[in-house]
Design an enzyme around this catalytic site. Structure first.
Site, PDB file in Angstrom:
ATOM      1  N   HIS A  22      78.504  86.001  28.800  1.00 55.83           N
ATOM      2  CA  HIS A  22      77.889  85.266  27.687  1.00 55.83           C
ATOM      3  C   HIS A  22      77.136  84.046  28.222  1.00 55.83           C
ATOM      4  O   HIS A  22      76.041  83.713  27.765  1.00 55.83           O
ATOM      5  CB  HIS A  22      78.952  84.761  26.699  1.00 55.83           C
ATOM      6  CG  HIS A  22      79.895  85.827  26.204  1.00 55.83           C
ATOM      7  ND1 HIS A  22      81.258  85.677  26.239  1.00 55.83           N
ATOM      8  CD2 HIS A  22      79.668  87.039  25.668  1.00 55.83           C
ATOM      9  CE1 HIS A  22      81.829  86.756  25.732  1.00 55.83           C
ATOM     10  NE2 HIS A  22      80.886  87.598  25.377  1.00 55.83           N
ATOM     11  N   CYS A 144      84.853 107.796  23.382  1.00 57.44           N
ATOM     12  CA  CYS A 144      83.627 106.991  23.413  1.00 57.44           C
ATOM     13  C   CYS A 144      83.360 106.583  24.854  1.00 57.44           C
ATOM     14  O   CYS A 144      84.255 106.084  25.540  1.00 57.44           O
ATOM     15  CB  CYS A 144      83.821 105.753  22.529  1.00 57.44           C
ATOM     16  SG  CYS A 144      82.601 104.476  22.877  1.00 57.44           S
TER      17      CYS A 144
END
Ligand code: ME8
Length: 518
Positions: A22, A144
């Site tokens: 981030h 997934c």
């Protein structure tokens, strides 16, 4: 009014603590905003937190808190992390903010009224990690691919945004605007997704409230809440002051979304088509960087290798981290964050090259020129001095061209050519020796004047990337301009230092870091 430049980071999910992935995106955003500001634009930076959706409900439950309480807590931790390392935004958008909620509802109503929304029965496999229904290509051995979890089989009524209707328009827009999605590999990836529409289709944009209550209610059906991605993307409008802040149109006209490759699809496909349906122009740039791995492994809680902004600020100094990561990652490609490589980069470029240039030049100015910028002596200006001056002008121009193409690592490399050349001039002319020779004063003054100019130009060029250090360098070298007020390229023209201006020595700007013993 001056030209605007608007840059966004993704708004981060509150199910994780702030980490260096981030922080890297924010460092790029902050550097671009500062660079454009120095180029005369009025910069606007937006970050924030993404707080709705099932993923957050799950994380809140695991923490034993209500989603709102949990979001308040983690959102505050993001803010505090940015404050601690000096990254600031003009607006920090929380998707739970009242103005954001209003914007989401207004856009939903608009696309609904324009005939872009349809209620359908959906039957498929849902991944909570992705917050979406998966297609076959998203699966590997029934799991997934991104979250490695088995998706849930779900059948429910969902409102669909008829995104596929706009694919022709989007394809054409991408083809006409080669720098809309950049670097080119992500543009190509987007075009490939659009070629094979079976993997895309329309977008489910609602969740029945009985399954998920934590979200923004659809204005046209109170039994459903808005899908978290549809909600989150609109934060970019909220952050720019949509709909009625007078600054909004200019900001939106110059918006650049910075993201990593993990969220290319929502930004390159969902978002422009959503805007198109709402009658709003697509973003100017979607700029995509790669992924940081840590010591060769994906960052993950289970591996215990998730580094926080605080961790790296303690280890490298935040500006050291910022410089080394911007320099080490080729924008667009993945990179490996290795402690040894960061230490080496910081020591070689910042401590040995730049730090050393500044400290030995200013110590010599103090000792040999009374701590004032010397007047160069015309007769002592030889080709090495002229070459340094010419190189400075060349680097200023190259930086502009490289930054226009988002080649941040090459920009930094380019700036350090100037630092290296200034150090070489100092070695060549050796003012400490010249001072002892008869008539050597002209060499002393001319050499130190030239290296002080090179330092000043370097600090201006590097200021967007290392603001605290470069602000300090400008002040030590007696520059008339502050980093905040400086304008490029004009102030980077050679010869702006005023002879007689006081200089200052000080503590090491970039102390050498020790490699780990283990
Ligand atoms: O996706 N390397 O939020 P998020 C580089 N809420 N960058 C990284 C990284 C890594 N290893 N890990 C994370 C979401 N990032 C949504 C976004 S926007 C409308 C909604 C950075 O918390 C990078 O910018 O999962 C990536 O795109 C972003 O964090 C994902 O943050």
């Amino acid at each position: 009014m001056s030209r605007a430049y608007y840059v966004t980071t993704p708004i981060y999910y509150v199910n994780a603590e702030p980490h260096i992935g981030h922080a890297y995106t924010f460092c790029v955003a902050d550097s671009l905003a500062r660079f454009h500001q120095m180029r005369g634009a009025s910069s606007w930076v937006v970050t924030g937190t993404d707080e709705h959706g099932e993923k957050i409900v799950e994380a809140a439950a695991a923490a034993g808190l209500a989603p709102s309480e949990f979001s308040d807590r983690v959102s505050a931790r993001f803010r505090a992390a940015w404050d601690e390392v000096g990254l600031t935004a003009n607006r920090f958008v929380r998707t739970t903010d009242a103005d954001h909620r209003r914007n989401v509802q207004a856009i939903l109503q608009r696309v609904h009224d324009e005939g872009w929304v349809e209620l359908r029965e959906y039957d498929g496999l849902y991944c909570v990690g992705c917050e979406r229904f998966l297609t076959d290509r998203d699966l590997l051995d029934g799991r997934c691919r991104d979250h490695e979890r088995v998706p849930e089989k779900r059948r429910e009524s969902n409102y669909f945004f008829l995104m596929s209707r706009a694919f022709g328009w989007l394809r054409e827009h991408i083809e006409r605007h080669p720098d809309f999605i950049r670097p080119a590999r992500y543009r190509n990836e987007t075009l490939a997704m659009l070629r094979d529409e079976s993997g895309l289709g329309d977008l489910s944009i609602s969740r029945p409230k009985h399954r998920l209550a934590w979200g923004i209610e659809l204005p046209f059906d109170p039994d459903h809440v808005c899908y978290v991605w549809f909600d989150a993307l609109i934060s970019y409008l909220t952050g720019a002051g949509y709909p009625d802040d007078p600054g909004f149109p200019a900001r939106w006209d110059a918006v650049e979304h910075l993201i990593a490759k993990d969220i290319l699809k929502p930004h390159a496909i969902f978002w422009p088509t959503m805007l198109h349906a709402a009658g709003i122009a697509p973003p100017r740039h979607v700029s995509v960087h790669g992924y940081w791995n840590v010591e060769g492994r994906k960052m993950s809680k289970s591996l215990g290798n998730v580094l926080s902004p605080h961790d790296v600020a303690t280890r490298y100094g935040f500006e050291g981290f910022r410089y080394a990561t911007l320099r080490e990652m080729s924008f667009g490609l993945d990179a490996d964050l290795r402690d040894a490589a960061l230490i080496e980069r910081i020591n070689a470029d910042l401590a040995n090259n730049l730090g050393n240039l500044v400290s030995r030049t200013l110590r010599l100015v103090e000792r040999l020129c009374g701590g004032r910028i010397p007047e160069p002596a015309r007769e002592a200006i030889g080709s090495p001095e002229r070459e340094l001056e010419a190189l400075a002008a060349e680097v200023v121009a190259r930086v502009d061209a490289l930054m226009a193409g988002l080649e941040i690592h090459r920009t930094l490399e380019e700036i350090f050519r100037l630092v290296g050349a200034a150090n070489r001039l100092l070695d060549l002319r050796a003012p400490w020796k010249a001072a002892k020779e008869p008539g050597g004063d002209a060499v002393v003054r001319t050499t130190l004047h030239a290296t002080c100019e090179a330092i000043r130009v370097t600090a201006l060029l590097l200021g967007a990337f290392l603001p605290a250090a470069c602000g300090e360098i400008l002040s030590r070298v007696g520059a008339a301009e502050t980093l905040e007020a400086a304008r490029l390229p004009d102030d980077a023209a050679w010869g702006r230092l005023v002879p007689g201006a006081p200089t200052r020595t000080g503590d090491a700007l970039f102390p050498r870091l020790e490699a780990r013993k283990d």
